[in-house]
Structure formats: C-alpha cells, structure tokens
Write an enzyme that holds these catalytic residues in place. Structure first.
Site, PDB file in Angstrom:
ATOM      1  NE  ARG A 248      46.070 -34.412 -96.510  1.00 43.46           N
ATOM      2  CZ  ARG A 248      47.354 -33.921 -96.911  1.00 43.46           C
ATOM      3  NH1 ARG A 248      48.332 -34.101 -96.213  1.00 43.46           N
ATOM      4  NH2 ARG A 248      47.331 -33.481 -98.096  1.00 43.46           N
ATOM      5  CB  SER A 249      42.552 -39.151-100.276  1.00 45.55           C
ATOM      6  OG  SER A 249      42.373 -37.758-100.143  1.00 45.55           O
TER       7      SER A 249
ATOM      8  NE  ARG B  52      48.628 -20.388-112.784  1.00 41.60           N
ATOM      9  CZ  ARG B  52      48.205 -20.226-111.889  1.00 41.60           C
ATOM     10  NH1 ARG B  52      48.497 -19.060-111.029  1.00 41.60           N
ATOM     11  NH2 ARG B  52      47.160 -20.880-111.335  1.00 41.60           N
TER      12      ARG B  52
ATOM     13  CB  CYS C 292      40.620 -18.503-110.353  1.00 43.46           C
ATOM     14  SG  CYS C 292      41.486 -18.126-108.768  1.00 43.46           S
TER      15      CYS C 292
ATOM     16  CB  SER D  47      35.645 -21.917-103.501  1.00 43.37           C
ATOM     17  OG  SER D  47      35.563 -20.923-104.264  1.00 43.37           O
ATOM     18  N   GLY D  48      38.608 -20.116-103.812  1.00 46.28           N
ATOM     19  CA  GLY D  48      40.001 -20.014-104.578  1.00 46.28           C
ATOM     20  C   GLY D  48      41.210 -20.246-103.551  1.00 46.28           C
TER      21      GLY D  48
ATOM     22  CE  LYS E 169      49.995 -16.726-107.798  1.00 45.80           C
ATOM     23  NZ  LYS E 169      48.887 -17.534-107.006  1.00 45.80           N
TER      24      LYS E 169
ATOM     25  NE  ARG F 161      40.921 -15.466-100.985  1.00 45.67           N
ATOM     26  CZ  ARG F 161      41.188 -16.036-101.952  1.00 45.67           C
ATOM     27  NH1 ARG F 161      40.211 -16.433-102.848  1.00 45.67           N
ATOM     28  NH2 ARG F 161      42.508 -16.414-102.188  1.00 45.67           N
TER      29      ARG F 161
ATOM     30  CG  HIS G 256      37.457 -15.326-108.147  1.00 45.21           C
ATOM     31  ND1 HIS G 256      37.082 -15.899-106.847  1.00 45.21           N
ATOM     32  CD2 HIS G 256      38.608 -16.024-108.523  1.00 45.21           C
ATOM     33  CE1 HIS G 256      38.086 -16.696-106.420  1.00 45.21           C
ATOM     34  NE2 HIS G 256      38.992 -16.567-107.468  1.00 45.21           N
TER      35      HIS G 256
HETATM   36  N1  LIG Z   1      40.349 -23.243-105.950  1.00 47.35           N
HETATM   37  C1  LIG Z   1      40.398 -22.335-106.981  1.00 47.35           C
HETATM   38  O1  LIG Z   1      39.702 -21.513-107.514  1.00 47.35           O
HETATM   39  C2  LIG Z   1      41.753 -22.505-107.875  1.00 47.35           C
HETATM   40  C3  LIG Z   1      42.082 -21.806-109.160  1.00 47.35           C
HETATM   41  C4  LIG Z   1      43.092 -22.019-109.800  1.00 47.35           C
HETATM   42  C5  LIG Z   1      44.239 -22.596-109.488  1.00 47.35           C
HETATM   43  N2  LIG Z   1      44.166 -23.428-108.260  1.00 47.35           N
HETATM   44  C6  LIG Z   1      45.166 -24.173-107.860  1.00 47.35           C
HETATM   45  O2  LIG Z   1      44.624 -25.732-107.895  1.00 47.35           O
HETATM   46  C7  LIG Z   1      45.311 -26.347-106.762  1.00 47.35           C
HETATM   47  C8  LIG Z   1      44.343 -27.195-106.181  1.00 47.35           C
HETATM   48  O3  LIG Z   1      43.603 -26.109-105.383  1.00 47.35           O
HETATM   49  P1  LIG Z   1      42.186 -26.549-104.484  1.00 47.35           P
HETATM   50  O4  LIG Z   1      41.533 -25.247-104.306  1.00 47.35           O
HETATM   51  O5  LIG Z   1      41.617 -27.722-105.227  1.00 47.35           O
HETATM   52  O6  LIG Z   1      42.807 -27.213-103.420  1.00 47.35           O
HETATM   53  P2  LIG Z   1      42.137 -28.054-102.021  1.00 47.35           P
HETATM   54  O7  LIG Z   1      40.826 -28.150-102.211  1.00 47.35           O
HETATM   55  O8  LIG Z   1      42.931 -27.909-100.816  1.00 47.35           O
HETATM   56  O9  LIG Z   1      42.690 -29.450-102.770  1.00 47.35           O
HETATM   57  C9  LIG Z   1      44.168 -29.986-102.770  1.00 47.35           C
HETATM   58  C10 LIG Z   1      44.179 -31.326-103.464  1.00 47.35           C
HETATM   59  O10 LIG Z   1      45.641 -31.624-103.447  1.00 47.35           O
HETATM   60  C11 LIG Z   1      45.871 -32.904-103.036  1.00 47.35           C
HETATM   61  N3  LIG Z   1      47.271 -33.046-102.402  1.00 47.35           N
HETATM   62  C12 LIG Z   1      47.758 -32.032-101.575  1.00 47.35           C
HETATM   63  N4  LIG Z   1      48.822 -32.539-101.146  1.00 47.35           N
HETATM   64  C13 LIG Z   1      49.313 -33.585-101.859  1.00 47.35           C
HETATM   65  C14 LIG Z   1      50.188 -34.354-101.740  1.00 47.35           C
HETATM   66  N5  LIG Z   1      51.540 -34.202-100.900  1.00 47.35           N
HETATM   67  N6  LIG Z   1      50.330 -35.496-102.510  1.00 47.35           N
HETATM   68  C15 LIG Z   1      49.175 -35.652-103.374  1.00 47.35           C
HETATM   69  N7  LIG Z   1      48.092 -35.117-103.194  1.00 47.35           N
HETATM   70  C16 LIG Z   1      48.209 -33.773-102.635  1.00 47.35           C
HETATM   71  C17 LIG Z   1      44.864 -32.898-101.844  1.00 47.35           C
HETATM   72  O11 LIG Z   1      44.761 -34.259-101.733  1.00 47.35           O
HETATM   73  P3  LIG Z   1      44.168 -34.846-100.159  1.00 47.35           P
HETATM   74  O12 LIG Z   1      42.823 -34.724-100.192  1.00 47.35           O
HETATM   75  O13 LIG Z   1      44.572 -35.944-100.036  1.00 47.35           O
HETATM   76  O14 LIG Z   1      44.929 -33.983 -99.231  1.00 47.35           O
HETATM   77  C18 LIG Z   1      43.761 -32.566-102.762  1.00 47.35           C
HETATM   78  O15 LIG Z   1      43.403 -33.373-103.592  1.00 47.35           O
HETATM   79  C19 LIG Z   1      46.497 -25.420-106.263  1.00 47.35           C
HETATM   80  O16 LIG Z   1      47.657 -25.584-106.819  1.00 47.35           O
HETATM   81  C20 LIG Z   1      45.488 -24.211-106.259  1.00 47.35           C
HETATM   82  O17 LIG Z   1      46.553 -23.028-106.508  1.00 47.35           O
HETATM   83  C21 LIG Z   1      42.741 -23.368-107.336  1.00 47.35           C
END
Ligand SMILES: NC(=O)c1ccc[n+]([C@@H]2O[C@H](COP(=O)([O-])OP(=O)(O)OC[C@H]3O[C@@H](n4cnc5c(N)ncnc54)[C@H](OP(=O)(O)O)[C@@H]3O)[C@@H](O)[C@H]2O)c1
Length: 338
Positions: free
Chosen positions: A44-45, A104, A133, A163-164, A217, A239, A246
């Site tokens: 997609r990107s 984890r 987080c 955003s989480g 978790k 949420r 947070h």
């Molecule tokens: N947000 C938080 O505060 C937070 C905190 C701790 C941990 N996390 C963890 O961090 C991870 C990402 O979270 P996020 O909040 O940044 O989510 P997000 O904004 O939805 O971003 C997801 C990312 O993963 C990529 N992706 C999804 N499917 C893919 C695939 N099949 N192949 C390659 N890349 C793929 C997406 O690429 P595209 O743009 O191309 O779809 C995008 O770059 C998750 O595992 C989440 O649980 C998040």
C-alpha cells in the site's frame, strides 16, 4: 550479535505507521550513527517517501530477502509481521528491536526499558522486545519505588489515547468528532463503539477471565521487566478520546512506608521522570503537555488514607515516544554502547 561500527545500517519496518514515523524522527533527533536508513511497509505504501536528514528516503516493500546487510531493524508493523520476519532478519545477522506484542513474553527474549532493566540486554539472542506503551510508563515509575520500599501490590487504571491503536484510529476519532458536531451519522470501524465524546473500558480482546489482553499485558510484562513475580498487580484499561498521551491512575502498596515527600524525592532523582506536582497551582501532568516529550510525568502524589503503606499517583507520557518509538531507539543506543 551486533558488531561494533562507527555507523550502522538501520531499518524501520512499518515506517509509514504512527510509531514508525516517530522512530524515523527520533533517530534523526538523537543523531543515531546511521550509515544508511532503510524503510519498509506494505505494498500500500509503494512509491511513498519519508524525509530523513533532509533527504526523501523511499519506502520499500517488506519481504523475506530485504534484510541482508542490515545491522539493526526496528520493527513496528504488527505482531504477525514480527512473528514471521524477525527470525528471518536475525538469521541474516540483524538485531531486531520489536515493538509488537509477538515476542514480549517469550522466555528467550528480553523485554527491556533502558531506565529499568538494561542488564537484560546482555542475554538477547537477536530479538529484543519493546514493552506495551502503558506498561513502559508505569514501570519507569515503579522501579525506584520498588528499589526503595519493595512493592507488594499495584492497582492501575489507564486512560489511553487513540494513537495507541494506530493511524486509522486517530482518523476515526477525528471523523467522528467532526460528524457529531455537524449532526451527521457516526460510523465506527476501528472500535466497537463510538470513541468521540466517550470512554471504552475495552482495549484489545477480552480473555476468558473477564480481563482484556491489554490488562494481562500490563500485569505479565511488569513482572517480567521488574524480575519479581511476588508483586501483585491488577489493571483496568480504558480508551479515551485523546489523540496522543496515555494517563494512568496508579495505587502502590509497599512493604516499607513511604511518605508522599519521600516518593517525590525518589522519583525526582530517577532517570526519565519529571515530577510535576503542584496541585495548589493547578499543576499536574496532562497528555497535551506530555505530547512530543520524552519523559514520564508524575503528579498528584498523595497517601492512600484507606489502607497502610500505600501511595496514589498520576502518571502521563507520550505513548508514541517513551511508550514505543523512543524506548526502541534507546534500546538500540544501549546495544551499540555495549
Ligand atoms: N501506537 C502505539 O502507541 C504503539 C505502542 C506500542 C506498540 N505498538 C505496536 O506497534 C506496531 C505498529 O503500530 P502503529 O500504531 O504504528 O500502527 P499503524 O499506524 O497502523 O502502522 C502500521 C504499520 O505497519 C505496516 N504494515 C501493516 N501491514 C503490513 C504488511 N503486511 N507488510 C509490511 N508492513 C505492514 C503499515 O504499512 P502501510 O502503511 O503500508 O499499511 C504501517 O507502516 C503494532 O504492532 C502496535 O501494536 C504501537
């Protein structure tokens, strides 16, 4: 194992996501020694670029063969990608810092918050997990209290921003807020209920015992990071319609009594914490103030008068920075130090 170099080839997997974007910004801000930065996401990107040190870096499609030559990969593309691609990356000699929940609780994978348990980095076998987080900001605060007075029990309630859940959830809050203010019908795709002007006591899926996976978790990860399974923890995760940051109400029972002033002094001296506690001037930590900041903010420090040896406090941090991207970059910084 990581070979010592002046500069490293670094990858961000999931670079187009909210956490991935923040990782790229933090690598630049902290001047991480990078020879080449590679960015990966899904098909997609394709065609997208992300700015790093004044240059537009192309986003590449993630695949099994992309890791050759990469020294350190920061993974933030969801658990399924981490489960599949992290071992492949490690086989090519890359060290993976994984932000998803995939690894984890694996007993062979250290779960690290550099201010709390940097010593656990020593036994990694290629994958290091970044905690959840809401866990990270809590353990940064629990650690100095545990060291000083031994924590017996923790009762935590979280107020977690959208955003989480990632970029799509931020869009959902924005659109719902605008639709409600314009008297339009509200649609929910990411959350099971309207999140705008609402609170959902539901983060991640429900488990058989009635708790959510996010609550599990917080309990399991805290015990693993603090390395003490005698600590009793119970969590309720909520949420709230906040974009970023947070907040947590934390009640801590200790073996040794600590006065609020002693807690203030302990936390003021601890790394990564700012005590912001002057309620008489309406000063206490707020998510809008923590946004874009690195520290964990603590306020409302007071004695729990309903029981012995217990303290209440309010903990706020930017979930995209200390709760995710910053902690991952700090782990990478520790790795290249050792
Ligand atoms: N947000 C938080 O505060 C937070 C905190 C701790 C941990 N996390 C963890 O961090 C991870 C990402 O979270 P996020 O909040 O940044 O989510 P997000 O904004 O939805 O971003 C997801 C990312 O993963 C990529 N992706 C999804 N499917 C893919 C695939 N099949 N192949 C390659 N890349 C793929 C997406 O690429 P595209 O743009 O191309 O779809 C995008 O770059 C998750 O595992 C989440 O649980 C998040």
């Amino acid at each position: 194992m990581l070979k010592k170099k002046d500069k490293y080839i670094v990858a961000v997997v999931g670079a187009t996501g909210v956490v991935g974007n923040e990782m790229v910004a933090i690598l630049e801000e902290r001047n991480f020694p990078i020879e080449r930065l590679r960015l990966f996401a899904s098909e997609r990107s394709e065609g997208k670029t992300i700015e790093f040190k004044g240059k537009a870096i192309p986003v590449e499609i993630l695949g099994e063969k992309v890791f050759k030559g990469i020294d350190i990969a920061l993974f933030s593309a969801g658990g399924d990608r981490s489960l599949h691609f992290a071992p492949i990356a490690v086989k090519t000699g890359c060290v993976v810092v994984d932000n998803s929940s995939a690894w984890r609780m694996d007993s062979g994978v250290p779960l690290v918050v550099p201010e709390v348990n940097p010593q656990d980095l020593k036994w990694h076998k290629g994958i290091i997990a970044n905690p959840n987080c809401s866990t990270i900001q809590m353990v940064v605060v629990l650690k100095p209290i545990h060291n000083a007075a031994r924590i017996k029990r923790v009762v935590v309630t979280t107020f977690q921003s959208v955003s989480g859940t990632g970029k799509k959830a931020m869009d959902e809050l924005l659109h719902q807020t605008s639709d409600i203010l314009n008297f339009k019908k509200v649609r929910s795709n990411i959350y099971p209920h309207q999140i705008a002007f609402n609170c959902l006591p539901h983060i991640d899926k429900f488990m058989q015992d009635g708790y959510t996976k996010e609550e599990h978790k917080m309990v399991n990860e805290t015990i693993k990071i603090l390395g003490d399974n005698s600590i009793r923890i119970t969590a309720t995760t909520v949420r709230v319609p906040v974009f970023r940051g947070h907040s947590e109400s934390v009640n801590i029972e200790t073996e040794k009594k600590l006065s609020p002033n002693e807690v203030r002094a302990l936390l003021s001296d601890a790394p990564g914490i700012v005590v912001y506690d002057a309620p008489e001037k309406n000063l206490y930590p707020l998510p809008v103030d923590a946004t874009g900041r690195d520290e964990v903010y603590v306020g409302r420090i007071r004695e729990d008068n309903s029981t012995d040896n217990s303290t209440n406090l309010w903990v706020v941090s930017d979930n995209l920075r200390k709760g995710a991207a910053l902690n991952a970059v700090q782990i990478a910084e520790e790795l290249i130090k050792t």
